[in-house]
Design a protein around this motif. Structure first.
Motif, PDB file in Angstrom:
ATOM      1  N   THR A  81       1.306  -3.461   0.243  1.00  0.00           N
ATOM      2  CA  THR A  81       2.369  -3.501  -0.417  1.00  0.00           C
ATOM      3  C   THR A  81       3.272  -2.490   0.511  1.00  0.00           C
ATOM      4  O   THR A  81       2.872  -1.354   0.873  1.00  0.00           O
ATOM      5  CB  THR A  81       2.687  -3.101  -1.645  1.00  0.00           C
ATOM      6  OG1 THR A  81       1.726  -1.879  -1.729  1.00  0.00           O
ATOM      7  CG2 THR A  81       1.675  -4.130  -2.422  1.00  0.00           C
ATOM      8  N   ASN A  82       4.755  -2.809   0.548  1.00  0.00           N
ATOM      9  CA  ASN A  82       5.659  -1.866   1.147  1.00  0.00           C
ATOM     10  C   ASN A  82       6.070  -0.952   0.087  1.00  0.00           C
ATOM     11  O   ASN A  82       6.828  -1.374  -0.899  1.00  0.00           O
ATOM     12  CB  ASN A  82       6.908  -2.732   1.873  1.00  0.00           C
ATOM     13  CG  ASN A  82       7.855  -1.788   2.489  1.00  0.00           C
ATOM     14  OD1 ASN A  82       7.922  -0.619   2.305  1.00  0.00           O
ATOM     15  ND2 ASN A  82       8.507  -2.279   3.564  1.00  0.00           N
ATOM     16  N   PRO A  83       5.983   0.274   0.152  1.00  0.00           N
ATOM     17  CA  PRO A  83       6.429   1.189  -0.684  1.00  0.00           C
ATOM     18  C   PRO A  83       7.954   1.300  -1.160  1.00  0.00           C
ATOM     19  O   PRO A  83       8.395   2.037  -2.023  1.00  0.00           O
ATOM     20  CB  PRO A  83       5.812   2.622  -0.553  1.00  0.00           C
ATOM     21  CG  PRO A  83       5.903   2.460   1.094  1.00  0.00           C
ATOM     22  CD  PRO A  83       5.485   1.142   1.319  1.00  0.00           C
ATOM     23  N   VAL A  84       8.583   0.525  -0.142  1.00  0.00           N
ATOM     24  CA  VAL A  84      10.134   0.911  -0.349  1.00  0.00           C
ATOM     25  C   VAL A  84      10.422  -0.384  -1.212  1.00  0.00           C
ATOM     26  O   VAL A  84      11.519  -0.077  -2.163  1.00  0.00           O
ATOM     27  CB  VAL A  84      10.725   0.386   0.820  1.00  0.00           C
ATOM     28  CG1 VAL A  84      12.147  -0.083   0.868  1.00  0.00           C
ATOM     29  CG2 VAL A  84      10.646   1.408   2.062  1.00  0.00           C
ATOM     30  N   HIS A  85       9.561  -1.221  -1.536  1.00  0.00           N
ATOM     31  CA  HIS A  85       9.903  -2.340  -2.678  1.00  0.00           C
ATOM     32  C   HIS A  85       9.295  -2.061  -3.871  1.00  0.00           C
ATOM     33  O   HIS A  85       8.369  -2.998  -4.416  1.00  0.00           O
ATOM     34  CB  HIS A  85       9.438  -3.762  -1.891  1.00  0.00           C
ATOM     35  CG  HIS A  85      10.266  -4.116  -0.653  1.00  0.00           C
ATOM     36  ND1 HIS A  85      11.430  -4.647  -0.525  1.00  0.00           N
ATOM     37  CD2 HIS A  85       9.751  -4.025   0.552  1.00  0.00           C
ATOM     38  CE1 HIS A  85      11.634  -4.752   0.447  1.00  0.00           C
ATOM     39  NE2 HIS A  85      10.831  -4.431   1.363  1.00  0.00           N
ATOM     40  N   GLY A 101      11.951   1.336  -8.430  1.00  0.00           N
ATOM     41  CA  GLY A 101      12.876   2.599  -8.079  1.00  0.00           C
ATOM     42  C   GLY A 101      13.670   2.388  -6.904  1.00  0.00           C
ATOM     43  O   GLY A 101      15.007   2.912  -6.491  1.00  0.00           O
ATOM     44  N   ASN A 102      13.084   1.620  -6.042  1.00  0.00           N
ATOM     45  CA  ASN A 102      14.083   1.064  -4.909  1.00  0.00           C
ATOM     46  C   ASN A 102      14.721  -0.132  -4.922  1.00  0.00           C
ATOM     47  O   ASN A 102      15.057  -0.620  -3.870  1.00  0.00           O
ATOM     48  CB  ASN A 102      13.120   1.130  -3.478  1.00  0.00           C
ATOM     49  CG  ASN A 102      12.700   2.676  -3.209  1.00  0.00           C
ATOM     50  OD1 ASN A 102      13.738   3.677  -3.248  1.00  0.00           O
ATOM     51  ND2 ASN A 102      11.373   2.782  -2.918  1.00  0.00           N
TER      52      ASN A 102
END
Length: 131
Positions: A3-7, A10-11
């Motif tokens: 998983t991409n922590p940007v998605h 909170g983002n």
């Protein structure tokens, strides 16, 4: 698959603010072309962008140094629509009103293509790339 922590929640791209949403709502139904522009603005505002794409969008919307941006295109459209030579609907008006509309359209073109007006969007674009 990672998983991409940007998605994360909170983002997430936030909903439209009241001011932008209100303007878009107020413009509904004027003309199908305006509705397409509204849809495009809404998509641009709510879509997820990379920093590079954001930089490109800022320049394309209003920050191009050579006048190849949406604001310049709108300025030319205003001038076109306010001139009887390019908008036959105005040819039924008295000549003095035709000339007055054309003069204001030309002034809008001049004001909206002033490089200073594009400067802030250009600088926002440059700030993203660090230039």
């Amino acid at each position: 698959m990672t998983t991409n922590p940007v998605h994360t929640a909170g983002n997430a791209v936030p909903p439209l603010d009241d001011e932008l949403a209100g303007v878009l709502d107020d413009l509904a139904g004027v003309h199908p072309g305006i509705d397409l522009i509204r849809d495009g603005i809404r998509l641009l505002a709510l879509d997820r962008h990379s920093p590079d794409k954001t930089q490109t969008l800022l320049a394309t919307l209003a920050g191009s140094s050579d006048g190849t941006d949406i604001l310049t295109a709108l300025a030319h459209l205003i001038a076109r629509l306010s001139t009887a030579d390019t908008n036959p609907a105005l040819r039924t008006l008295p000549l003095d009103r035709q000339k007055e509309a054309q003069r204001h359209g030309e002034q809008a073109l001049f004001a909206l293509t002033d490089p200073w007006l594009h400067q802030h969007a250009s600088e926002a674009s440059a700030a993203i790339t660090g230039t």
